[in-house]
Design an enzyme around this catalytic site. Structure first.
Site, PDB file in Angstrom:
ATOM      1  N   ASP A   1      44.372  48.421  32.175  1.00 12.38           N
ATOM      2  CA  ASP A   1      44.285  47.575  33.355  1.00 12.38           C
ATOM      3  C   ASP A   1      43.662  46.217  33.003  1.00 12.38           C
ATOM      4  O   ASP A   1      42.813  46.112  32.120  1.00 12.38           O
ATOM      5  CB  ASP A   1      43.424  48.291  34.409  1.00 12.38           C
ATOM      6  CG  ASP A   1      43.291  47.517  35.690  1.00 12.38           C
ATOM      7  OD1 ASP A   1      44.315  47.287  36.338  1.00 12.38           O
ATOM      8  OD2 ASP A   1      42.150  47.143  36.034  1.00 12.38           O
TER       9      ASP A   1
ATOM     10  N   GLU B   1      48.212  45.296  30.664  1.00 10.76           N
ATOM     11  CA  GLU B   1      48.604  44.542  31.848  1.00 10.76           C
ATOM     12  C   GLU B   1      48.119  43.103  31.707  1.00 10.76           C
ATOM     13  O   GLU B   1      46.920  42.840  31.718  1.00 10.76           O
ATOM     14  CB  GLU B   1      47.999  45.165  33.114  1.00 10.76           C
ATOM     15  CG  GLU B   1      48.365  44.386  34.369  1.00 10.76           C
ATOM     16  CD  GLU B   1      47.439  44.634  35.547  1.00 10.76           C
ATOM     17  OE1 GLU B   1      47.899  44.513  36.695  1.00 10.76           O
ATOM     18  OE2 GLU B   1      46.252  44.942  35.317  1.00 10.76           O
TER      19      GLU B   1
END
Length: 619
Positions: free
Chosen positions: A332, A361
C-alpha cells in the site's frame, strides 16, 4: 501506558511465556513470534516488549542460539536482540531476561522447520488473474465474530463506513466460486488487527502487525485459507502497509524510540507531491514533506530511517510469506515510505524469495513515475530498486478515457496505443498489474457510464493485453456506485454473502440477464486465458488504431497466436487483414474464439460487430 498484551498467536502458540517469581504481571511480547531454520539471511532481530525490560541481559540455555548484540533505545519497555541464526536448528530455546542478577522474565522462543523449497516459491505472474476482495464486504461466514469485545467498532451493516461482517471463513466458503470462475490469485485488503474507533473495516490503520483482526478470524484460520486456496489452484497475495499505522497502535503510547514516528508523533500532513522524489531540480525539503507527512491524523507516519523499525517491517513481511505460504505481496502507498528503506526492503524480500512477486501501489497517471520503481527500469539517479511489479494506474486511466472519448486523430483508442508505445520505460511491462478499477475508485461499470458494450471492451482488453490483470470483486456482475463516490458505497456488500440476501451472485439467483451475461463473459475470458496461454503470456504486438478500430496480437515462438479487434464504432466494421501481414504471415487460419468461424488470413476481411471486442485464435 497501555497494558502490554501477552500474545499466544494462533500460529500454534509458538511463543510460550514463563513468569518469574518477582511478581511481574506481564510477560514479554516477542516479535517476530517465531522464526525458521535455514532462512537465506542468517540474522534475526527480536523486538521484546515488557515492562522495564530495557537494559536487561539475555541468556540462552543453548550455545547454538548466538546473541550478537542486545540494545535498548528510548523506551524502558523495549529490548532488541540481534541473533546469529546460522547454526540454529528447529526447536524451543529458553531465553532468560535479568537485571542486576535478578531474573525478570523467561520465555521459550521457537525455531521451526522450514517448508520444503519455500525459498523458491513461485509468485503470481502473467498466467494469473487476480481477484481483489474487500473482505468485510464479500461474505460473512461466521456471524459470531461480527462484533468482538474490547474492539470499539461494532458491526453495523446499514452504515457504508461500518463493519458489515465479512470474514476469512466467508472467503474459505466461497473459494469454489472464485476458482470455478477462473481466478487464480486472491488479493484481500488488509486483514490485520485494526483496533480503531470507526471505519476499521478497510484494514489500512493497522494496530498489530502480527495478529489477524479477530473480527476476520485468527492467524491459523488465515493460514488454513491459504492452504485451502492452494488446493484449489489459487494463490494468496497479502496487502501490506509499510508507510503508516493506526493511531490506536500501542506504539503511540509507548514508542520504542523517540524518532519511531515522523514529526515527533504529531500530525503533519503529506503534500502528496510524489513528483518531488524524482525532480532533478528539486530540494530535499519538498521530498521530506511528501515522505514524512501523514495521510490523516488517524494514520501516524512511520519513520523507516530508524534501523530497528526498518528491520521490524522487513522481518514482518518475511514472517507472513513463510507462515501463510503467500504467493505475493501488494504494498500500500508504496512511494510514501522512505526511499532508502524501500530499496532495502525489496532487496531483502527478493533475496529471500527470488520468484516471489511484489507489486507496489504508486497512484499516478504519469508512467515515468510508475516505471521509476520497477526493477530494471532506467533511473537517472541510479536508485536501486528490486520491486518486481507496479500497479499500472496510467493504463487504467487511459483505458477509460480511450473508450469514452470521441475518436479523433489524438483522442480515443489512439491514446491507448500511444501509452503502450511508451512501454520501453519499464523494466518489465509484462509484469505490471493492470486493472479497470480497485477499492479506492469508482467501479469500472460506473466509470464507463454503465455501458455494457464499453465494459465488455474494457474487460476483454484487460484480460488479453500485456500485464497481469486484476479484477475487483463484483465487477463480474456489474456492481456499480451510481451518484456516489463514497468508498463505503464503492465497497458494497457482494450479494449473497449474507444469510437472507434476496440476490445471491454466488448462485446467480436474482441476477439480471445483463449481470448473468457479464459473469459468463468474464468466466469465458478466464477460461480462454487458461486454455490458450498465449493470450496471457504471448508477445504483445499492436497496430496504430484507424477509424475506431484497434488491433493487437499475442504470439509465441511455438507458433501459437491470438488476434484481438476492438471496434468502437456504432456500426459493423469491415477490417481488411492484409494490413496485419507482418504478424499474420506466420499463420494461415484465424478461428473465431466464440463463433468458431474459420477463415484464411490471406487477403481476408473480417466483419466486426459494433462496439465490440472479438478474439481470433491463429493457426
Amino acid at each position: 501506558m497501555r497494558t502490554t498484551r501477552l500474545r499466544f498467536p494462533a500460529c500454534l502458540a509458538t511463543l510460550s511465556v514463563v513468569f518469574s517469581a518477582q511478581g511481574v504481571e506481564s510477560g514479554p511480547q516477542i516479535s517476530p513470534p517465531n522464526w525458521w531454520a535455514n532462512m537465506g539471511a542468517s540474522t534475526l532481530q527480536l523486538m521484546v516488549h515488557a515492562p522495564d525490560i530495557a537494559g536487561s541481559t539475555v541468556s540462552v540455555g543453548d550455545s547454538t542460539f548466538k546473541i550478537d548484540k542486545v540494545s535498548s533505545l528510548d523506551s524502558k519497555n523495549y529490548l532488541f536482540i540481534d541473533v546469529d541464526t546460522s547454526d540454529l536448528m528447529p526447536g524451543d530455546y529458553a531465553l532468560t531476561f535479568s537485571k542486576q542478577g535478578k531474573q525478570l522474565y523467561s520465555a521459550l522462543y521457537t525455531i521451526e522447520k522450514r517448508a520444503h523449497n519455500s525459498a523458491n516459491r513461485q509468485g503470481f505472474n502473467q498466467k494469473d488473474t487476480i481477484y481483489l476482495v474487500t473482505p468485510d464486504r464479500f461474505a460473512n461466514g461466521d456471524p459470531s465474530n461480527d462484533s468482538v469485545s474490547g474492539l470499539q467498532d461494532k458491526a453495523n451493516r446499514s452504515a457504508p463506513g461500518g463493519r458489515h461482517g465479512g470474514d476469512i471463513q466467508g472467503l474459505i466458503d466461497q473459494l469454489d466460486y472464485i476458482s470455478s470462475t477462473g481466478f487464480t490469485q486472491i488479493w484481500s485488503m488488509p486483514l490485520l488487527e485494526n483496533a480503531m474507533d470507526d471505519h476499521s473495516y478497510h484494514g489500512y490503520a493497522i494496530t498489530d502487525f502480527y495478529e489477524i483482526d479477530p473480527r476476520y478470524g485468527t492467524n491459523s484460520q488465515y493460514r488454513q485459507f491459504s492452504h485451502q486456496a492452494g488446493d484449489e489452484g489459487v494463490g494468496i497475495i497479502m496487502d501490506m502497509v509499510l508507510n503508516h499505522i493506526g493511531s490506536n497502535h500501542p506504539w503511540m503510547e509507548d514508542m520504542p524510540a523517540k524518532n519511531w514516528i515522523n514529526h515527533d508523533g504529531q500530525f503533519s500532513p503529506t503534500t502528496h507531491r510524489r513528483e518531488s522524489l524524482h525532480d532533478p531540480h528539486g530540494v530535499q525539503a519538498d521530498q521530506q514533506a511528501f515522505s514524512d507527512g501523514w495521510f490523516v491524523p488517524s494514520m501516524p507516519d512511520l519513520n523507516q530511517r530508524n534501523p530497528y523499525l526498518a528491520n521490524y517491517l522487513i522481518q514482518n513481511a518475511i514472517w507472513w510469506v513463510e507462515y501463510a505460504n503467500l504467493s505475493g505481496i501488494r504494498v500500500d502507498t508504496y512511494s510514501y515510505s522512505d526511499k532508502a528503506f524501500l530499496s532495502d526492503w525489496t532487496a531483502r524480500l527478493t533475496s529471500e524469495y527470488p520468484n516471489l512477486n511484489i507489486v507496489g501501489e504508486e497512484w499516478t497517471t504519469n508512467p515515468v513515475i510508475t516505471a521509476y520503481w520497477q526493477a530494471g527500469s532506467y533511473r537517472a539517479d541510479n536508485y536501486a530498486s528490486s520491486l518486481p511489479s507496479v500497479m499500472d494506474f496510467p493504463l487504467q486511466d487511459t483505458l477509460v478515457n480511450a473508450l469514452k472519448d470521441k475518436e479523433t486523430w489524438g483522442t480515443g483508442l489512439v491514446s491507448l496505443y500511444n501509452l503502450l508505445a511508451g512501454d520501453f520505460i519499464y523494466g518489465d511491462p509484462y509484469n505490471l498489474v493492470i486493472f479497470g478499477d480497485n477499492h479506492d475508485m469508482s467501479r469500472i461499470y460506473t466509470q464507463l457510464e454503465e455501458s455494457y458494450p464499453l465494459w465488455d471492451m474494457a474487460m476483454t482488453f484487460l484480460l488479453t493485453s500485456r500485464g497481469i490483470p486484476q479484477v475487483y470483486y463484483g465487477t463480474e456482475i456489474l456492481m456499480a456506485n451510481p451518484d456516489s463516490d463514497d468508498h463505503g458505497i464503492i465497497r458494497s456488500d457482494f450479494p449473497g454473502g449474507w444469510q437472507g440476501d434476496k440476490v445471491n451472485a454466488f448462485t446467480q439467483k436474482g441476477l439480471s440477464d445483463e449481470q448473468r451475461q457479464a459473469y459468463n463473459r468474464i468466466k469465458s475470458l478466464l477460461a480462454l486465458r487458461k486454455d490458450h496461454p498465449v493470450v496471457a503470456t504471448g508477445k504483445f504486438t499492436h497496430f496504430a488504431p484507424a477509424d475506431g478500430i484497434y488491433v493487437y496480437f499475442r504470439t509465441n515462438d511455438a507458433g501459437e497466436g491470438a488476434m484481438v479487434i476492438l471496434n468502437k464504432n456504432n456500426e459493423v466494421a469491415s477490417v481488411a487483414l492484409s494490413r496485419f501481414e507482418p504478424v499474420l504471415k506466420r499463420f494461415s487460419t484465424a478461428v473465431g474464439w466464440q463463433d468458431k468461424q474459420s477463415l484464411s488470413v490471406k487477403n481476408a476481411k473480417v466483419d466486426v460487430a459494433p462496439q465490440s471486442a472479438t478474439v481470433w485464435l491463429l493457426q
